[in-house]
Design a protein around this motif. Structure first.
Motif, PDB file in Angstrom:
ATOM      1  N   ALA A 171       0.903  -1.177  -0.163  1.00  0.00           N
ATOM      2  CA  ALA A 171       0.107  -0.185  -0.159  1.00  0.00           C
ATOM      3  C   ALA A 171       0.943   1.215   0.075  1.00  0.00           C
ATOM      4  O   ALA A 171       0.343   2.158  -0.589  1.00  0.00           O
ATOM      5  N   ILE A 231      -5.433  -6.370  -3.225  1.00  0.00           N
ATOM      6  CA  ILE A 231      -5.523  -4.999  -3.675  1.00  0.00           C
ATOM      7  C   ILE A 231      -5.936  -4.458  -5.067  1.00  0.00           C
ATOM      8  O   ILE A 231      -6.932  -3.688  -5.023  1.00  0.00           O
ATOM      9  N   ILE A 254      -5.213   0.215   3.618  1.00  0.00           N
ATOM     10  CA  ILE A 254      -4.801  -0.649   2.482  1.00  0.00           C
ATOM     11  C   ILE A 254      -6.049  -0.384   1.397  1.00  0.00           C
ATOM     12  O   ILE A 254      -5.755  -0.440   0.210  1.00  0.00           O
TER      13      ILE A 254
END
Length: 338
Positions: A171, A231, A254
């Motif tokens: 992230a 993600i 995140i």
């Protein structure tokens, strides 16, 4: 389900984002002005109701069907000791989700939300992004489509969360590549690493940024080079939700980082998103400012797994209930001079 059949299809979808229904927003705004309260006295609750009216395209939005989607993935970058926990914990926590023993199970239940858990190739971590791209183009597209697949057209709200040892490092790299700034601006303790661990993470992110300096800066390339499957899946879910007009509650650092590369390409991608809370992870406050999102809650949370978003769903329910169920001045025979 394949929503984004190619990189070009993903990029076309990101470039062509539908907006909210301004007539529904105006109708909701007019209703707020007639409810039995001083104008503006419910603060953000009024704004939430108007926001949801625009995206749900109705004057009186509702939350009959909300879904919490939690994506899990493993990261090759954990080989550099960037987490306080081993990668095996990702699968163990997914098993805990399925047994009903995690925070998100309790919090999504009390918020009246469906819970969907999507593990993504946990036995096959992404590649170490300090040496090359974390994912191939095909792997990244697969992850984007896994995220898009959890979004149903009849959802009133989508919450996004994640589980993935090492993903706070990914992230931070995504944020630095999307918005600039050195790794030290974005890296934090994540699962609780000490000062030495934070310094190690900063070094890892700096190396990754150097390796990918000359790569294309598009959203897709950023996601596949320094992201992770979970993600990318959240990014795919955000984009698909926008196509279907489903409002999104983002969780912590995140899940907001999943939006960062999309925002760098098209800032209006965040228009259908609400930041549930501001995480205790240091980079989250900066990221929210970059995304132009004001968090609903400040509770010092940093668990991930959609926990903050599930708590914030209760605030959304309160906002929509007040908007829908309060009497107007005319209905209550109350003077409008409050």
């Amino acid at each position: 389900m394949t929503i984004f059949a190619s990189v070009a299809a993903f990029e076309t979808a990101l470039a062509d984002l539908p907006g909210p229904d301004s007539e529904a927003q105006n109708a909701a705004r007019a209703r707020q002005a007639q409810l039995t309260k001083p104008a503006g006295s419910l603060g953000r609750l009024e704004e939430i109701a108007i926001f949801f009216a625009g995206w749900q395209r109705r004057e009186r939005p509702r939350l009959d069907r909300g879904r919490a989607a939690i994506f899990a993935g493993n990261h090759g970058v954990t080989a550099h000791g960037v987490s306080a926990f081993p990668p095996s914990v990702t699968a163990q926590m997914v098993a805990n989700f399925h047994r009903g023993g995690a925070a998100i199970n309790s919090l999504s239940a009390v918020a009246g939300l469906e819970l969907v858990v999507v593990p993504l190739d946990l036995d096959r971590p992404t590649a170490d992004f300090t040496a090359g791209a974390a994912m191939s183009a095909t792997e990244c597209l697969d992850a984007l489509n896994a995220g898009a697949a959890v979004v149903d057209e009849d959802l009133d709200l989508l919450l996004l969360g994640e589980m993935g040892i090492g993903n706070s490092t990914a992230a931070a790299a995504l944020c630095a590549r999307s918005f600039g700034g050195g790794a030290h601006e974005w890296v934090g303790p994540g699962t609780g690493v000490d000062a030495e661990g934070v310094a190690r993470k900063i070094g890892v992110v700096d190396r990754a940024l150097a390796v990918h300096t000359y790569a294309a800066a598009s959203a897709f390339e950023t996601l596949r080079r320094v992201g992770g499957r979970e993600i990318a899946a959240m990014a795919g879910a955000v984009l698909r939700a926008r196509q279907l007009g489903v409002p999104v509650l983002l969780d912590g650092f995140i899940s907001c980082a999943a939006v960062a590369p999309l925002f760098a390409d098209n800032p209006s991608i965040a228009d259908h998103c609400v930041a549930a809370h501001c995480s205790a992870e240091p980079g989250h406050a900066l990221l929210l400012r970059k995304l132009r999102l004001a968090p609903l809650l400040m509770l010092g949370m940093r668990l991930g797994e959609g926990s903050g978003a599930a708590v914030a769903a209760g605030v959304v329910r309160a906002a929509l209930a007040a908007h829908d169920q309060m009497a107007t001045f005319a209905e209550a025979a109350v003077s409008e001079s409050l």
